[in-house]
Design an enzyme around this catalytic site. Sequence first.
Site, PDB file in Angstrom:
ATOM      1  CB  ALA A 192       6.919  -6.166  -0.294  1.00 25.47           C
ATOM      2  CE  LYS A 193       1.899  -9.477   4.327  1.00 26.49           C
ATOM      3  NZ  LYS A 193       1.837 -10.369   5.451  1.00 26.49           N
ATOM      4  CB  ALA A 194       3.338  -0.769   3.894  1.00 25.42           C
ATOM      5  CB  ALA A 198       3.161  -3.553   6.431  1.00 23.92           C
ATOM      6  CB  VAL A 257      -1.217   0.054   1.308  1.00 23.23           C
ATOM      7  CG1 VAL A 257      -1.814  -1.041   1.021  1.00 23.23           C
ATOM      8  CG2 VAL A 257      -0.240   0.020   2.513  1.00 23.23           C
TER       9      VAL A 257
END
Lengths: 303, 303, 303, 303
Positions: free
Chosen positions: C269-271, C265, C241
Amino acid sequence: MKLDPGMTTLQLIEEMGKSGVLGAGRLYRATKLLKEVIEDEETTVFLSLAGPMVPGGLRKIIRDLIAEGYVDVLITSGANLTHDLLEAFGGAHYRDQAGNDEELCQMGIGRIADIYTKSEDFTVFESKINTILGKITEKNNNLNIREFLTQIGHLIDDEESILHTAAQKGVPIYAPGLIDSMLGLQLWMFTQENQLTLDASGDMHELSDLVYASPKVATVILGGGLPKHYALASNILTGGVDAAIQVTLDRSEAGSLSGAPLEEAKSWAKAKCESRLVTVIGDATIIFPLMVAGARELMEKSV
Amino acid sequence: MKLDPGMTTLQLIEEMGKSGVLGAGRLYRATKLLKEVIEDEETTVFLSLAGPMVPGGLRKIIRDLIAEGYVDVLITSGANLTHDLLEAFGGAHYRDQAGNDEELCQMGIGRIADIYTKSEDFTVFESKINTILGKITEKNNNLNIREFLTQIGHLIDDEESILHTAAQKGVPIYAPGLIDSMLGLQLWMFTQENQLTLDASGDMHELSDLVYASPKVATVILGGGLPKHYALASNILTGGVDAAIQVTLDRSEAGSLSGAPLEEAKSWAKAKCESRLVTVIGDATIIFPLMVAGARELMEKSV
Amino acid sequence: MKLDPGMTTLQLIEEMGKSGVLGAGRLYRATKLLKEVIEDEETTVFLSLAGPMVPGGLRKIIRDLIAEGYVDVLITSGANLTHDLLEAFGGAHYRDQAGNDEELCQMGIGRIADIYTKSEDFTVFESKINTILGKITEKNNNLNIREFLTQIGHLIDDEESILHTAAQKGVPIYAPGLIDSMLGLQLWMFTQENQLTLDASGDMHELSDLVYASPKVATVILGGGLPKHYALASNILTGGVDAAIQVTLDRSEAGSLSGAPLEEAKSWAKAKCESRLVTVIGDATIIFPLMVAGARELMEKSV
Amino acid sequence: MKLDPGMTTLQLIEEMGKSGVLGAGRLYRATKLLKEVIEDEETTVFLSLAGPMVPGGLRKIIRDLIAEGYVDVLITSGANLTHDLLEAFGGAHYRDQAGNDEELCQMGIGRIADIYTKSEDFTVFESKINTILGKITEKNNNLNIREFLTQIGHLIDDEESILHTAAQKGVPIYAPGLIDSMLGLQLWMFTQENQLTLDASGDMHELSDLVYASPKVATVILGGGLPKHYALASNILTGGVDAAIQVTLDRSEAGSLSGAPLEEAKSWAKAKCESRLVTVIGDATIIFPLMVAGARELMEKSV
């Protein structure tokens, strides 16, 4: 982690150390650090107590640490001393009392979470502490708080008492917020008709001497509050403590000292840059017995 | 809850009241109770501060509550007074400082969560407070803590200062753990070469008179610690407070007073059985401004 | 911070911004970020809900955000949808019910903290949802969860309903743990005698298309749990994100995702590394209305 | 409490029982209850896992409880199964990795508090799980989640694996939110080119049969989330569980299920009115090993 029925406390903690992460890792590192600072001849060990440590069942553990010479300085809320005296005078801490807080009040039962106290024990406390205060003022009516607490310790005869054991062993007890406790209240009521002055800043002189005389200082912090701050801040003059362990359920985001990470103390020179610091998040009545049992077993093992 | 852009703080809190549950309901009830105790002529309002309330930006809000006669007694940690003086002497609280705690220490920057202080401000603080301590001892060298704080308040000239405003308005400030703060440290260092004794139990006499003289007492508790205990325990002689609001992120299970439910105070007669008690779980730097803005708007509206 | 009676929510939040530290600073930054991601045409805004957000009074706020096009994707626990339907079918959430949990059970009252539900409302819910399930299977008996929820939304006629409004506006609702809710239970009981299969991984295809088609994604996270993880993890394919706001009372030390800092995160690599992330510690029923009212006022002001 | 160096875990817990209050009392009661439900032939024991229990070092403890027949049903997040497979495929969980989250991301290291994973382990995971998914679809392409997990368990050969051991012992694993995990993501990617449908409500049939066939049910809940809810809610059809133990650091005030007191489950008939319920506040990586070691020692002792 691998469990074996009948494993010792240390064996369990060493399994936690093999995992090494989260609470398990923290507890293992705290146990090892506790063992090292206790064993190190050069390290003065402070223990600071906030929250209901004596009512919560840690009285004997703390008393034994003092008796065996493992704790050199105790810093505590007045409440823990009040409850130590309550037990020394024959009172107790109770559990499983029925009723809501209004009903408890009418029954003369004070509540601390699931711990209960009885007003009749406080009545005994008031009577006995007044006798002691009278004896103290016969000799001296101007003391610092530490001297006052040492004198109380000498005037009670319960071998299980923290105050008594500390007095016997020459371990100083500091309670900067003493006045804010049942013991403080009795003291104030006593001074309505008697002359007894406790100098609020009087302890600082001897505490700073003690810090200067210590090659190294480690502090074990149960709960936060004034005792945590005092334990750390009294070391600011020498650049901070060399090691610290804290056990708390408080959290850090709102900035209160009680939940503050120990690392923050480095910025204030209350902990040295190279100090070893371990925080364990948890209830001290579980974590501290575990840690102490583990550290003491480790000491025996390494002999 | 229904939101409208541009709604006032009170309108928002009233929407929370319509829901009436969880934090929203607690905040609404706390706001209404705050308004009622402030407005009630018969109620003496105590405000107790633990945690970094002044560094956290609440200084002006607290000062204004005192200036407008809404707070009658302040009970605080020594740290909040130190930080009030730091600002009164031209210092500040900073944000967005880079570096870990070791680097901050080397730069002379002390950290409280994401708040930063500078050692140069403390240097000014030390110099100025020493001058003030000198002036105080010219007149008197035996004071209780409240008198000591009132005198400091009169000797500084910052209209925005809590200490100054309280002194001007005759609002007593109690700080039972004063000695455990930078102000306490300076006091102790001053007493190394000067005569100035603060009597640890000296405040209790006038505080108990004040409680006895109050038809009703309400206490607003930000954070826990010694100030929370003192605010409640000082009312034990009259059967407890009539109302209390607490804002905290601490939790109750381990039994520490800071996280204890207000209801527990009933069992100790620190809160009356019929007292009104509201706890809001949250960060005081969000909750308290909301609650005060709402209560003050409600007061204007109900005129 | 300076307060004025009658100040708007945004004015209050801007005072918090002037302080800029602790919770006050977090809330200000979250409000500004919320305004920016809502306004930015290129940003797809996810809202994830765990915990009793609908029973806790946020139903109308969430519904309005969807109706006004400010939220593009909703990710939620099944419970929040169940409670949305409960209200759509004429039921309600109650407060101030007397009795302990055993007594409540006998009265047919379910408790969520200080929120209460009545079994008669659930009886209506069961009857009405069964009719709807019947209608859905008339057309199709193999759906993914999102399609299933859209169909329910079209089959109810409460303008205030989140499900209905989302269906009308074409806002997808994802509920990966749907089966674990009263709605899920009814679905399962329905399938005992009817054919209706929800493909557990069926939503992923369209959600990943949606993420790929979004130049930027921002996610607002109330509570943690599965919805938080799903909101973040569904963005892993595009590197994470671009912005995230979370409101929670959970803590981070034991490693649960619900209390995890948003920064974590980034490692997954979720953010994105350059993403803007703000966490506010607090009760969402206080913090979210504040933040939304502030952001919407800011939007109007900046027009 | 009295400590002796070398005391066993059970001896320590029994000292905590003598105190009987706060966390110490809770832990003692939880240990005794755990022993009783494990030993009771008539009680089906559920274990629910949320949060990083496998990465946090509990894998072997959980696996052993299953292997020895002490746990009859496992309910878990997909993440714990992913991490079980990661280790089964030769990967590991790491500690003491340097770098902030952005740097970790660039190194391919994912962080869970102070636990670290490596992308190379996930690459192996992806490859091996794909082979397994291929084998599963050779036989069947329409399964419920429990069947799917059992088949995976049979297709891996790590004796230390939870999935493998559960499959061998016929212990069902339920993971209602499975799709929201790395395992779920691989499953979805696999279904892009292969036919494999997991029915979201398919498990409910056999789980309800299992509950109906159990004279008594006890559930041990580590962390909250979907697994906690599922473990309790699946017992609603028979009036609720007979006993429950939960270990959590979440709190109750904001109403999220994760922090909800177990008593609340009584109002929903998810716990029987006469059920025995114990909550221990703490980090499960400390509390659960303690409790299990204590319970198992108690079982041996009482033989």
